[in-house]
Design a protein around this motif. Structure first.
Motif, PDB file in Angstrom:
ATOM      1  N   ALA A  32     -41.550   7.455   1.641  1.00 46.10           N
ATOM      2  CA  ALA A  32     -41.734   6.139   1.037  1.00 46.10           C
ATOM      3  C   ALA A  32     -42.910   6.155   0.062  1.00 46.10           C
ATOM      4  CB  ALA A  32     -41.956   5.086   2.126  1.00 46.10           C
ATOM      5  N   ARG A  33     -44.021   6.733   0.472  1.00 46.42           N
ATOM      6  CA  ARG A  33     -45.197   6.800  -0.410  1.00 46.42           C
ATOM      7  C   ARG A  33     -44.931   7.676  -1.630  1.00 46.42           C
ATOM      8  NH1 ARG A  33     -46.479   5.895   4.322  1.00 46.42           N
ATOM      9  NH2 ARG A  33     -47.982   4.343   4.918  1.00 46.42           N
ATOM     10  N   TYR A  34     -44.176   8.740  -1.436  1.00 46.21           N
ATOM     11  CA  TYR A  34     -43.836   9.638  -2.522  1.00 46.21           C
ATOM     12  C   TYR A  34     -43.011   8.902  -3.587  1.00 46.21           C
ATOM     13  CZ  TYR A  34     -41.781  13.614  -4.969  1.00 46.21           C
ATOM     14  OH  TYR A  34     -41.372  14.486  -5.938  1.00 46.21           O
ATOM     15  N   VAL A  35     -41.972   8.204  -3.159  1.00 46.89           N
ATOM     16  CA  VAL A  35     -41.116   7.469  -4.096  1.00 46.89           C
ATOM     17  C   VAL A  35     -41.928   6.406  -4.835  1.00 46.89           C
ATOM     18  CG1 VAL A  35     -39.160   5.863  -4.283  1.00 46.89           C
ATOM     19  CG2 VAL A  35     -38.958   7.914  -2.866  1.00 46.89           C
ATOM     20  N   ALA A  36     -42.700   5.626  -4.109  1.00 52.99           N
ATOM     21  CA  ALA A  36     -43.491   4.552  -4.733  1.00 52.99           C
ATOM     22  C   ALA A  36     -44.542   5.122  -5.675  1.00 52.99           C
ATOM     23  CB  ALA A  36     -44.144   3.678  -3.662  1.00 52.99           C
ATOM     24  N   GLU A  44     -52.860   2.207  -4.493  1.00 54.51           N
ATOM     25  CA  GLU A  44     -52.913   0.932  -3.787  1.00 54.51           C
ATOM     26  C   GLU A  44     -51.628   0.127  -4.005  1.00 54.51           C
ATOM     27  OE1 GLU A  44     -55.380   1.974  -5.891  1.00 54.51           O
ATOM     28  OE2 GLU A  44     -56.831   2.571  -4.365  1.00 54.51           O
ATOM     29  N   ASP A  45     -51.137   0.111  -5.256  1.00 55.16           N
ATOM     30  CA  ASP A  45     -49.881  -0.588  -5.543  1.00 55.16           C
ATOM     31  C   ASP A  45     -48.725   0.056  -4.779  1.00 55.16           C
ATOM     32  OD1 ASP A  45     -51.168  -2.337  -7.226  1.00 55.16           O
ATOM     33  OD2 ASP A  45     -50.448  -1.418  -9.086  1.00 55.16           O
ATOM     34  N   ALA A  46     -48.714   1.382  -4.725  1.00 59.46           N
ATOM     35  CA  ALA A  46     -47.662   2.090  -4.000  1.00 59.46           C
ATOM     36  C   ALA A  46     -47.702   1.725  -2.517  1.00 59.46           C
ATOM     37  CB  ALA A  46     -47.813   3.597  -4.193  1.00 59.46           C
ATOM     38  N   GLU A  48     -48.867  -1.019  -1.167  1.00 64.88           N
ATOM     39  CA  GLU A  48     -48.379  -2.398  -1.017  1.00 64.88           C
ATOM     40  C   GLU A  48     -46.860  -2.440  -1.053  1.00 64.88           C
ATOM     41  OE1 GLU A  48     -50.000  -5.622  -3.354  1.00 64.88           O
ATOM     42  OE2 GLU A  48     -51.942  -4.583  -3.415  1.00 64.88           O
ATOM     43  N   CYS A  49     -46.268  -1.658  -1.944  1.00 67.59           N
ATOM     44  CA  CYS A  49     -44.805  -1.623  -2.038  1.00 67.59           C
ATOM     45  C   CYS A  49     -44.182  -1.073  -0.760  1.00 67.59           C
ATOM     46  CB  CYS A  49     -44.367  -0.790  -3.234  1.00 67.59           C
ATOM     47  SG  CYS A  49     -44.623  -1.629  -4.800  1.00 67.59           S
ATOM     48  N   VAL A  50     -44.801  -0.071  -0.165  1.00 64.82           N
ATOM     49  CA  VAL A  50     -44.298   0.479   1.091  1.00 64.82           C
ATOM     50  C   VAL A  50     -44.327  -0.613   2.170  1.00 64.82           C
ATOM     51  CG1 VAL A  50     -44.749   2.140   2.945  1.00 64.82           C
ATOM     52  CG2 VAL A  50     -44.879   2.870   0.541  1.00 64.82           C
ATOM     53  N   ASN A  51     -45.428  -1.330   2.260  1.00 70.13           N
ATOM     54  CA  ASN A  51     -45.518  -2.417   3.241  1.00 70.13           C
ATOM     55  C   ASN A  51     -44.495  -3.511   2.959  1.00 70.13           C
ATOM     56  OD1 ASN A  51     -47.572  -1.196   4.717  1.00 70.13           O
ATOM     57  ND2 ASN A  51     -49.156  -2.081   3.424  1.00 70.13           N
ATOM     58  N   ASP A  52     -44.304  -3.841   1.673  1.00 70.52           N
ATOM     59  CA  ASP A  52     -43.291  -4.833   1.305  1.00 70.52           C
ATOM     60  C   ASP A  52     -41.888  -4.354   1.682  1.00 70.52           C
ATOM     61  OD1 ASP A  52     -45.316  -6.411   0.280  1.00 70.52           O
ATOM     62  OD2 ASP A  52     -44.846  -5.996  -1.835  1.00 70.52           O
ATOM     63  N   ALA A  53     -41.649  -3.060   1.536  1.00 70.56           N
ATOM     64  CA  ALA A  53     -40.337  -2.504   1.899  1.00 70.56           C
ATOM     65  C   ALA A  53     -40.103  -2.616   3.402  1.00 70.56           C
ATOM     66  CB  ALA A  53     -40.235  -1.052   1.436  1.00 70.56           C
ATOM     67  N   TYR A  54     -41.133  -2.353   4.201  1.00 68.39           N
ATOM     68  CA  TYR A  54     -40.983  -2.494   5.645  1.00 68.39           C
ATOM     69  C   TYR A  54     -40.684  -3.953   6.016  1.00 68.39           C
ATOM     70  CZ  TYR A  54     -42.906   2.227   6.143  1.00 68.39           C
ATOM     71  OH  TYR A  54     -43.125   3.583   6.075  1.00 68.39           O
ATOM     72  N   LEU A  55     -41.342  -4.882   5.341  1.00 72.18           N
ATOM     73  CA  LEU A  55     -41.067  -6.302   5.582  1.00 72.18           C
ATOM     74  C   LEU A  55     -39.624  -6.640   5.209  1.00 72.18           C
ATOM     75  CD1 LEU A  55     -42.017  -9.146   6.374  1.00 72.18           C
ATOM     76  CD2 LEU A  55     -42.831  -9.421   4.024  1.00 72.18           C
ATOM     77  N   LYS A  56     -39.165  -6.102   4.091  1.00 68.40           N
ATOM     78  CA  LYS A  56     -37.783  -6.339   3.657  1.00 68.40           C
ATOM     79  C   LYS A  56     -36.798  -5.786   4.694  1.00 68.40           C
ATOM     80  CE  LYS A  56     -34.553  -6.960   0.376  1.00 68.40           C
ATOM     81  NZ  LYS A  56     -34.244  -8.107  -0.395  1.00 68.40           N
ATOM     82  N   LEU A  57     -37.103  -4.610   5.241  1.00 72.04           N
ATOM     83  CA  LEU A  57     -36.247  -4.061   6.301  1.00 72.04           C
ATOM     84  C   LEU A  57     -36.220  -5.008   7.490  1.00 72.04           C
ATOM     85  CD1 LEU A  57     -37.143  -0.249   6.485  1.00 72.04           C
ATOM     86  CD2 LEU A  57     -35.205  -1.309   5.355  1.00 72.04           C
ATOM     87  N   TRP A  58     -37.383  -5.497   7.875  1.00 76.88           N
ATOM     88  CA  TRP A  58     -37.492  -6.405   9.026  1.00 76.88           C
ATOM     89  C   TRP A  58     -36.630  -7.649   8.817  1.00 76.88           C
ATOM     90  CZ3 TRP A  58     -39.227  -5.813  13.784  1.00 76.88           C
ATOM     91  CH2 TRP A  58     -39.432  -6.941  14.572  1.00 76.88           C
ATOM     92  N   LYS A  59     -36.633  -8.142   7.587  1.00 74.64           N
ATOM     93  CA  LYS A  59     -35.876  -9.372   7.295  1.00 74.64           C
ATOM     94  C   LYS A  59     -34.376  -9.119   7.125  1.00 74.64           C
ATOM     95  CE  LYS A  59     -39.606 -11.969   5.114  1.00 74.64           C
ATOM     96  NZ  LYS A  59     -40.089 -12.580   3.862  1.00 74.64           N
ATOM     97  N   ARG A  84     -42.516  -4.037  -9.431  1.00 69.27           N
ATOM     98  CA  ARG A  84     -43.968  -3.955  -9.625  1.00 69.27           C
ATOM     99  C   ARG A  84     -44.276  -3.241 -10.938  1.00 69.27           C
ATOM    100  NH1 ARG A  84     -48.595  -4.012  -6.088  1.00 69.27           N
ATOM    101  NH2 ARG A  84     -47.250  -5.431  -4.982  1.00 69.27           N
ATOM    102  N   TYR A  85     -43.535  -2.180 -11.234  1.00 70.39           N
ATOM    103  CA  TYR A  85     -43.693  -1.434 -12.488  1.00 70.39           C
ATOM    104  C   TYR A  85     -43.482  -2.357 -13.695  1.00 70.39           C
ATOM    105  CZ  TYR A  85     -41.929   1.205 -16.452  1.00 70.39           C
ATOM    106  OH  TYR A  85     -41.673   1.653 -17.714  1.00 70.39           O
TER     107      TYR A  85
END
Length: 188
Positions: A32-36, A44-46, A48-59, A84-85
């Protein structure tokens, strides 16, 4: 690294057990960090995106039951990172590798026709069908460059090729994709 398989992790999501996130992080956090990081200019942006992705999975799990989880996470993460890009780009903080790889692919996919945007679902299907017809090395080149935004030098090293060989192969792959899209009636 998690020894839990995707099916068990998804069951944790269905049970609304927060361990689902930690197991996903253990198993796929590095990817996940590699892709971001390949898409975004800042660590730092990467993150945040990883954390946002985990939230999206949760939802989204449930009701979805994505298999394989790895591909679903990568797709969700990639979409979040590209959003984000685009925001960074508007602010003129443009990451080089992502800009280069997306502009290469845009030359193949983006015409002046509004039908291209309208038919985006069909375009995605055609791209997936095209990738399935490629030899493993060519698929790896395409995905490395246009999904992971890997630098040409890294792809060359990973595949045991010269940089010019990678560039030629990618040009050939883009041309093959263009031909496939045109054959399917997608106007470019």
């Amino acid at each position: 690294v998690s020894d839990m398989n995707d099916e068990k992790i998804i069951e944790l999501f269905f049970a609304r057990d927060e361990k689902a996130i930690s197991e996903t992080e253990k198993k796929y956090g590095k990817l996940a960090r590699y892709v971001a990081s390949n898409i975004l200019s800042s660590r730092e942006d990467a993150e945040e995106c990883v954390n946002d992705a985990y939230l999206k999975l949760w939802k989204s799990i449930p009701p979805r039951r994505p298999m394989p989880l790895k591909a679903y996470l990568a797709a969700v993460l990639r979409n979040i990172a590209i959003d984000r890009y685009r925001k960074e780009r508007r602010q003129k903080r443009v990451p080089t590798e992502c800009t280069l790889s997306l502009s290469e692919l845009a030359e193949t996919l983006c015409g002046d026709s509004p039908e291209v945007e309208y038919e985006s679902a069909l375009v995605g299907k055609v791209i997936n069908d095209y990738l399935r017809t490629l030899p493993e090395r060519d698929m790896c080149l395409f995905v490395s460059r246009y999904f992971c935004s890997d630098p040409i030098g890294d792809i060359a090293e990973k595949c045991g090729m010269s940089e010019s060989g990678v560039k030629k192969a990618l040009a050939r792959l883009r041309e093959g994709l263009r031909e496939k899209l045109e054959k399917e009636g997608i106007k470019l």
